[in-house]
Design a protein around this motif. Sequence first.
Motif, short mmCIF file in Angstrom:
data_model
loop_
_atom_site.label_atom_id
_atom_site.label_comp_id
_atom_site.label_asym_id
_atom_site.label_seq_id
_atom_site.Cartn_x
_atom_site.Cartn_y
_atom_site.Cartn_z
N LYS A 81 43.70 40.20 35.54
CA LYS A 81 43.99 41.52 36.09
C LYS A 81 45.41 41.58 36.65
N THR A 113 45.11 45.86 41.02
CA THR A 113 43.70 46.22 40.81
C THR A 113 42.91 45.86 42.06
N ALA A 114 41.80 46.56 42.25
CA ALA A 114 40.89 46.23 43.36
C ALA A 114 39.48 46.61 42.93
N PHE A 115 38.54 46.18 43.76
CA PHE A 115 37.12 46.47 43.51
C PHE A 115 36.74 46.01 42.10
N ASP A 116 37.08 44.74 41.83
CA ASP A 116 36.74 44.10 40.56
C ASP A 116 37.25 44.88 39.36
N GLY A 117 38.44 45.44 39.50
CA GLY A 117 39.11 46.11 38.39
C GLY A 117 38.81 47.59 38.28
N ASP A 128 31.87 39.37 42.23
CA ASP A 128 32.21 38.16 43.01
C ASP A 128 31.22 37.91 44.16
N LYS A 156 47.21 44.10 50.43
CA LYS A 156 46.60 44.93 49.38
C LYS A 156 45.61 45.96 49.92
N ARG A 213 43.92 49.30 48.33
CA ARG A 213 42.46 49.54 48.28
C ARG A 213 42.11 50.82 49.03
N1 ASP Z 1 37.65 41.48 45.19
C1 ASP Z 1 39.08 41.70 45.26
C2 ASP Z 1 39.45 43.12 45.67
O1 ASP Z 1 38.63 43.93 46.07
C3 ASP Z 1 39.70 41.40 43.94
C4 ASP Z 1 39.16 42.24 42.82
O2 ASP Z 1 38.41 43.17 43.03
O3 ASP Z 1 39.56 41.97 41.71
O4 ASP Z 1 40.59 43.46 45.65
#
Ligand code: ASP
Length: 241
Positions: free
Chosen positions: A16, A38-42, A134, A216, A220
């Motif tokens: 990512k 990216t956040a929240f697993d993409g 995750d 980050k 988010r």
């Molecule tokens: N869990 C981390 C986040 O929320 C990374 C990801 O989502 O890829 O930023």
Amino acid sequence: MANHLPPKGELLYEGKGKQVFRTADPETLVLAFKDTATAFDGRKRSELADKGRINNAINDHLMAYLGERGIPVHHLGRVGVAESAVRNLEMLPVEAVVRNVVAGSLARRLGRAEGEPLSRPIFELYYKSDELGDPLVNEFHALAFGWAAEDELRRMTELAFQVNDVLHPLFAAGGLTLVDYKLEFGRFRGELYLGDELTPDGCRLWESATGEKLDKDRFRRDLGDVLEGYRAIGRRLGVDL
Ligand code: ASP
Ligand code: TMP
């Protein structure tokens, strides 16, 4: 810049936030830091021009600092504005999170106030899977599913806290609170090494005086200019951006 390191070859893997390239040396890879956030697993994604270069510079500074203090790091050196050469680790499928202050998923999971200081740091393990989000696991899961051996889990924990002992005061000296961070480890020549990256994408860093979030979480939670936060972190560390 470490110009003696091998130039990048074919693309091995695209994640990512980074691309991973082979080099002529099978034990060396090149990481290219992307501008993609990216956040929240993409599920949330944006292009932030210049993020790759800023993260490469911050990562180089922190990895080299840890390496000089005896932490086995995969980092070899910068080889381009947004690229660094690293050891080719066999990555573990679990990642470590160390927390000094309550935030994020810990606040949500246990109903604690964000910002509550912890009387001692917390070490957590997460299974790396975007599909599963995750999930939090423990050492027993890692052993039962063969994700890591007992001595590797012990070493991972020891190194994760050693990183805290080095980085917490380093950030504090720059007026920053290291709230929490994620580390990834892998095997190289029979030893465990710190891999992946150390950037504001994988840490929470608050300005100590004001509590302002510089990492980050700005992305988010839509808190404002993301890269202005990253640049402030770089400046406070004395990184030449
Ligand atoms: N869990 C981390 C986040 O929320 C990374 C990801 O989502 O890829 O930023
Ligand atoms: P969390 O509060 O969302 O569990 O995250 C704790 C810290 O670890 C935070 O600084 C973000 C980082 N982190 C990642 O960068 N990637 C991940 O996959 C996870 C689980 C955490």
